[in-house]
Scaffold this motif. Structure first.
Motif, PDB file in Angstrom:
ATOM      1  N   ASP A 153       0.819  -1.212   0.000  1.00 28.22           N
ATOM      2  CA  ASP A 153       0.000   0.000   0.000  1.00 28.22           C
ATOM      3  C   ASP A 153       0.856   1.266   0.000  1.00 28.22           C
ATOM      4  OD1 ASP A 153      -2.227  -1.585   0.043  1.00 28.22           O
ATOM      5  OD2 ASP A 153      -2.587  -1.394   2.196  1.00 28.22           O
ATOM      6  N   VAL A 154       1.992   1.194   0.672  1.00 27.84           N
ATOM      7  CA  VAL A 154       2.883   2.360   0.717  1.00 27.84           C
ATOM      8  C   VAL A 154       3.375   2.717  -0.683  1.00 27.84           C
ATOM      9  CG1 VAL A 154       5.094   3.231   1.555  1.00 27.84           C
ATOM     10  CG2 VAL A 154       3.606   1.924   3.086  1.00 27.84           C
ATOM     11  N   TYR A 155       3.778   1.710  -1.445  1.00 29.94           N
ATOM     12  CA  TYR A 155       4.277   1.944  -2.795  1.00 29.94           C
ATOM     13  C   TYR A 155       3.178   2.458  -3.717  1.00 29.94           C
ATOM     14  CZ  TYR A 155       8.509  -0.576  -1.422  1.00 29.94           C
ATOM     15  OH  TYR A 155       9.666  -0.968  -0.795  1.00 29.94           O
ATOM     16  N   LYS A 156       1.965   1.920  -3.550  1.00 32.62           N
ATOM     17  CA  LYS A 156       0.846   2.395  -4.367  1.00 32.62           C
ATOM     18  C   LYS A 156       0.579   3.868  -4.099  1.00 32.62           C
ATOM     19  CE  LYS A 156      -1.286  -2.174  -4.202  1.00 32.62           C
ATOM     20  NZ  LYS A 156      -2.279  -3.002  -3.490  1.00 32.62           N
ATOM     21  N   ARG A 157       0.556   4.227  -2.833  1.00 34.85           N
ATOM     22  CA  ARG A 157       0.331   5.632  -2.470  1.00 34.85           C
ATOM     23  C   ARG A 157       1.437   6.518  -3.033  1.00 34.85           C
ATOM     24  NH1 ARG A 157       2.371   9.151   0.972  1.00 34.85           N
ATOM     25  NH2 ARG A 157       1.026  10.825   1.787  1.00 34.85           N
ATOM     26  N   GLN A 158       2.672   6.081  -2.883  1.00 38.31           N
ATOM     27  CA  GLN A 158       3.795   6.862  -3.382  1.00 38.31           C
ATOM     28  C   GLN A 158       3.737   7.019  -4.898  1.00 38.31           C
ATOM     29  OE1 GLN A 158       7.208   4.755  -1.860  1.00 38.31           O
ATOM     30  NE2 GLN A 158       7.203   5.859   0.087  1.00 38.31           N
ATOM     31  N   ALA A 159       3.301   5.966  -5.584  1.00 30.83           N
ATOM     32  CA  ALA A 159       3.215   6.019  -7.047  1.00 30.83           C
ATOM     33  C   ALA A 159       2.180   7.048  -7.494  1.00 30.83           C
ATOM     34  CB  ALA A 159       2.858   4.645  -7.600  1.00 30.83           C
ATOM     35  N   ILE A 160       1.035   7.079  -6.813  1.00 36.33           N
ATOM     36  CA  ILE A 160      -0.012   8.050  -7.161  1.00 36.33           C
ATOM     37  C   ILE A 160       0.474   9.469  -6.919  1.00 36.33           C
ATOM     38  CG2 ILE A 160      -2.336   8.864  -6.596  1.00 36.33           C
ATOM     39  CD1 ILE A 160      -2.969   5.927  -5.783  1.00 36.33           C
ATOM     40  N   ILE A 161       1.062   9.694  -5.750  1.00 35.29           N
ATOM     41  CA  ILE A 161       1.551  11.040  -5.409  1.00 35.29           C
ATOM     42  C   ILE A 161       2.644  11.477  -6.379  1.00 35.29           C
ATOM     43  CG2 ILE A 161       2.718  12.422  -3.664  1.00 35.29           C
ATOM     44  CD1 ILE A 161      -0.199  11.772  -3.040  1.00 35.29           C
ATOM     45  N   ARG A 162       3.537  10.562  -6.715  1.00 34.88           N
ATOM     46  CA  ARG A 162       4.628  10.896  -7.649  1.00 34.88           C
ATOM     47  C   ARG A 162       4.062  11.248  -9.026  1.00 34.88           C
ATOM     48  NH1 ARG A 162      10.150   9.780  -8.341  1.00 34.88           N
ATOM     49  NH2 ARG A 162      10.777  10.883 -10.233  1.00 34.88           N
TER      50      ARG A 162
END
Length: 211
Positions: free
Chosen positions: A2-11
């Protein structure tokens, strides 16, 4: 995770993306990802998400979230894709439209040139491409306006839980955003090329069947 998914969206938002494809999904809430999706929508980013492949009347998240373009899968004849009792395109509230999901040819199989896949992830990618065209024509168009265009330019005149508005007409959506005869002629020419490419993929699919 979930952390990576969130980071991908924000990026993606920080890098100026106009459209985000989310050919992923889950049923439980994840506050961090929910907030990232809402943040993207607040920056006028169009998010396209797959409905899910469990043949149930509940869309996966983020497809179920307000403002997201939720895409289900259809057969080559435009009907909701159903493979079996437990495999098929999810349906329900917030379903926006359908796109081809079965069978689709993809290059995801690294051990061979092509593979056949049945999934709403494939449908989601199709609609993401249409959204990218729409944003290329008009970068200010938002998700609500896109949904209105889909409602006006799809096979179903009325929305329903099983199919949403049906299968969108990419040409009509793009033409609605820019009333330019020269531009329309170019899009028509590109559509012809796409049809030729689709014919080639059909030939490849037939070769795979023979194997």
């Amino acid at each position: 995770s979930d952390v990576y998914k969130r980071q991908a969206i924000i990026r993606a938002v920080e890098d100026g993306c106009n459209v985000i494809n989310m050919s992923i999904g889950w049923y439980g809430r994840c506050p961090e990802i929910d907030e990232a999706v809402k943040e993207a929508l607040s920056h006028n980013v169009i998010i396209v998400a797959a409905a899910g492949n469990n043949n149930v009347g509940t869309l996966r998240i983020p497809a179920r979230m307000n403002g997201v373009i939720a895409v289900g899968g259809c057969t080559p004849t435009g009907e909701r894709w159903v493979h079996s009792k437990t495999k098929g395109s999810n349906w329900g509230d917030n379903l926006c439209c359908l796109a081809p999901a079965a069978p689709q040819i993809t290059t995801r199989n690294m051990r061979s040139r092509f593979a056949k896949v049945d999934a709403t992830s494939m449908a989601c990618a199709n609609i993401t491409g249409v959204m990218a065209l729409a944003k290329a024509i008009n970068q200010t168009v938002n998700a609500d306006e896109i949904k209105h265009l889909i409602a006006q330019c799809s096979t179903n005149s009325l929305w329903n839980q099983q199919e949403g508005y049906g299968v969108p007409d990419a040409y009509k959506i793009c033409a609605s955003l820019r009333d330019d005869h020269n531009w329309s002629a170019r899009i028509h020419a590109q559509s012809t090329l796409i049809r030729h490419a689709a014919s080639m993929l059909d030939d490849i699919a037939n070769e795979l069947k023979e194997k």
